[in-house]
Design a protein around this motif. Sequence first.
Motif, PDB file in Angstrom:
ATOM      1  N   LYS A  24       0.874  -1.138  -0.153  1.00 21.79           N
ATOM      2  CA  LYS A  24      -0.201  -0.039  -0.110  1.00 21.79           C
ATOM      3  C   LYS A  24       0.853   1.400   0.233  1.00 21.79           C
ATOM      4  O   LYS A  24       1.837   1.237   0.815  1.00 21.79           O
ATOM      5  CB  LYS A  24      -0.950   0.312   1.269  1.00 21.79           C
ATOM      6  N   VAL A  25       0.616   2.118  -0.728  1.00 17.11           N
ATOM      7  CA  VAL A  25       1.395   3.490  -0.818  1.00 17.11           C
ATOM      8  C   VAL A  25       0.436   4.584  -0.305  1.00 17.11           C
ATOM      9  O   VAL A  25      -0.580   4.585  -0.694  1.00 17.11           O
ATOM     10  CB  VAL A  25       1.704   3.761  -2.446  1.00 17.11           C
ATOM     11  N   VAL A  26       1.101   5.410   0.506  1.00 18.59           N
ATOM     12  CA  VAL A  26       0.443   6.488   0.975  1.00 18.59           C
ATOM     13  C   VAL A  26       1.137   7.721   0.969  1.00 18.59           C
ATOM     14  O   VAL A  26       2.474   7.728   1.235  1.00 18.59           O
ATOM     15  CB  VAL A  26       0.061   6.155   2.701  1.00 18.59           C
ATOM     16  N   LYS A  27       0.616   8.902   0.735  1.00 20.66           N
ATOM     17  CA  LYS A  27       1.228  10.045   0.524  1.00 20.66           C
ATOM     18  C   LYS A  27       1.337  10.792   1.868  1.00 20.66           C
ATOM     19  O   LYS A  27       0.362  10.853   2.492  1.00 20.66           O
ATOM     20  CB  LYS A  27       0.391  10.953  -0.521  1.00 20.66           C
ATOM     21  N   SER A  28       2.155  11.433   2.269  1.00 19.61           N
ATOM     22  CA  SER A  28       2.619  12.232   3.482  1.00 19.61           C
ATOM     23  C   SER A  28       1.920  13.495   3.331  1.00 19.61           C
ATOM     24  O   SER A  28       1.727  13.859   1.968  1.00 19.61           O
ATOM     25  CB  SER A  28       3.989  12.166   3.712  1.00 19.61           C
ATOM     26  N   PRO A  29       1.929  14.306   4.245  1.00 16.59           N
ATOM     27  CA  PRO A  29       1.267  15.761   4.118  1.00 16.59           C
ATOM     28  C   PRO A  29       2.183  16.363   3.172  1.00 16.59           C
ATOM     29  O   PRO A  29       1.535  17.361   2.402  1.00 16.59           O
ATOM     30  CB  PRO A  29       1.441  16.123   5.446  1.00 16.59           C
ATOM     31  N   GLY A  30       3.299  15.981   2.987  1.00 14.68           N
ATOM     32  CA  GLY A  30       4.364  16.966   1.911  1.00 14.68           C
ATOM     33  C   GLY A  30       4.074  16.411   0.646  1.00 14.68           C
ATOM     34  O   GLY A  30       5.012  16.998  -0.086  1.00 14.68           O
ATOM     35  N   GLY A  31       3.509  15.440   0.327  1.00 13.16           N
ATOM     36  CA  GLY A  31       3.339  14.815  -0.998  1.00 13.16           C
ATOM     37  C   GLY A  31       4.176  13.414  -1.366  1.00 13.16           C
ATOM     38  O   GLY A  31       4.061  13.021  -2.367  1.00 13.16           O
ATOM     39  N   GLU A  32       5.132  13.290  -0.357  1.00 15.26           N
ATOM     40  CA  GLU A  32       6.020  12.160  -0.409  1.00 15.26           C
ATOM     41  C   GLU A  32       5.373  10.831  -0.344  1.00 15.26           C
ATOM     42  O   GLU A  32       4.323  10.749   0.617  1.00 15.26           O
ATOM     43  CB  GLU A  32       7.069  12.242   0.586  1.00 15.26           C
ATOM     44  N   HIS A  99       3.694   8.979  11.360  1.00 11.27           N
ATOM     45  CA  HIS A  99       3.826   8.652   9.900  1.00 11.27           C
ATOM     46  C   HIS A  99       5.154   8.088   9.442  1.00 11.27           C
ATOM     47  O   HIS A  99       5.979   8.999   9.637  1.00 11.27           O
ATOM     48  CB  HIS A  99       3.027   9.694   9.013  1.00 11.27           C
ATOM     49  N   GLY A 100       5.202   7.169   8.983  1.00 10.10           N
ATOM     50  CA  GLY A 100       6.458   6.646   8.322  1.00 10.10           C
ATOM     51  C   GLY A 100       7.222   6.091   9.429  1.00 10.10           C
ATOM     52  O   GLY A 100       8.620   5.648   8.939  1.00 10.10           O
ATOM     53  N   ASN A 118       6.960  -0.874   9.095  1.00  9.13           N
ATOM     54  CA  ASN A 118       6.703   0.473   9.017  1.00  9.13           C
ATOM     55  C   ASN A 118       5.195   0.689   9.525  1.00  9.13           C
ATOM     56  O   ASN A 118       4.370  -0.089   9.284  1.00  9.13           O
ATOM     57  CB  ASN A 118       7.181   1.312   8.149  1.00  9.13           C
ATOM     58  N   VAL A 119       4.782   2.006   9.699  1.00 13.58           N
ATOM     59  CA  VAL A 119       3.401   2.459   9.905  1.00 13.58           C
ATOM     60  C   VAL A 119       3.142   3.825   9.284  1.00 13.58           C
ATOM     61  O   VAL A 119       3.931   4.518   9.158  1.00 13.58           O
ATOM     62  CB  VAL A 119       2.970   2.654  11.649  1.00 13.58           C
ATOM     63  N   LEU A 120       1.916   3.734   8.442  1.00 15.77           N
ATOM     64  CA  LEU A 120       1.565   4.848   7.744  1.00 15.77           C
ATOM     65  C   LEU A 120       0.400   5.434   8.280  1.00 15.77           C
ATOM     66  O   LEU A 120      -0.438   4.565   8.473  1.00 15.77           O
ATOM     67  CB  LEU A 120       1.613   4.625   6.081  1.00 15.77           C
ATOM     68  N   ILE A 121       0.341   6.743   8.069  1.00 18.69           N
ATOM     69  CA  ILE A 121      -1.027   7.350   8.598  1.00 18.69           C
ATOM     70  C   ILE A 121      -1.656   8.030   7.173  1.00 18.69           C
ATOM     71  O   ILE A 121      -0.959   8.815   6.609  1.00 18.69           O
ATOM     72  CB  ILE A 121      -0.906   8.517   9.447  1.00 18.69           C
ATOM     73  N   ASP A 122      -2.768   7.397   6.828  1.00 13.83           N
ATOM     74  CA  ASP A 122      -3.766   7.872   5.854  1.00 13.83           C
ATOM     75  C   ASP A 122      -4.510   9.173   6.066  1.00 13.83           C
ATOM     76  O   ASP A 122      -5.567   8.709   6.923  1.00 13.83           O
ATOM     77  CB  ASP A 122      -4.339   6.767   5.322  1.00 13.83           C
ATOM     78  N   ARG A 123      -4.089  10.130   5.798  1.00 16.01           N
ATOM     79  CA  ARG A 123      -4.987  11.465   5.998  1.00 16.01           C
ATOM     80  C   ARG A 123      -5.751  11.958   4.990  1.00 16.01           C
ATOM     81  O   ARG A 123      -6.115  12.982   4.767  1.00 16.01           O
ATOM     82  CB  ARG A 123      -3.652  12.569   6.568  1.00 16.01           C
ATOM     83  N   SER A 124      -5.894  11.246   3.784  1.00 17.24           N
ATOM     84  CA  SER A 124      -6.521  11.521   2.585  1.00 17.24           C
ATOM     85  C   SER A 124      -8.215  12.002   2.988  1.00 17.24           C
ATOM     86  O   SER A 124      -8.572  12.829   2.032  1.00 17.24           O
ATOM     87  CB  SER A 124      -6.567  10.347   1.647  1.00 17.24           C
ATOM     88  N   HIS A 125      -8.678  11.558   4.072  1.00 15.91           N
ATOM     89  CA  HIS A 125     -10.017  11.859   4.255  1.00 15.91           C
ATOM     90  C   HIS A 125     -10.223  12.997   5.465  1.00 15.91           C
ATOM     91  O   HIS A 125     -11.190  13.631   5.588  1.00 15.91           O
ATOM     92  CB  HIS A 125     -10.658  10.747   4.939  1.00 15.91           C
TER      93      HIS A 125
END
Length: 127
Positions: A24-32, A99-100, A118-125
């Motif tokens: 799963k790919v998640v974008k960080s708030p900075g777009g990474e 995140h990350g 690792n753990v990613l935080i999905d903030r897309s919503h």
Amino acid sequence: MKKVSLVVVLVSLFIACDSGPVTKVVKSPGGEELEVIRSERFWADPAVVKSCEENVVTTLHWNVPDVETVEIRVAEKNGALFAVSSGAGSKQTERWVKHGMRFFLIEAVSRKVLAEANVLIDRSHCD
């Protein structure tokens, strides 16, 4: 010809479904874009947390029965010690995972890195 193509597609789908965990790919708030890191030996659940918060909770799981003692380290191989355990177990974090954030499964005697997660935080919503 249509039957052969259908069989090839079905076999390809079967092989793809049996190839292990889906990345799963998640974008960080900075777009990474960051990918989930996990293996059969070491993983976070959930690895992707839907949250608008900066910090989240997850549970780390490990399964290396051939290893007597493992350490779980935070952020790097010699990072903060999160847990010491036998070769199989799990432990829930508190609300400090960012995140990350990466975790390392270390063989306690040799100091060898056995796996990473690792753990990613999905903030897309979020707004």
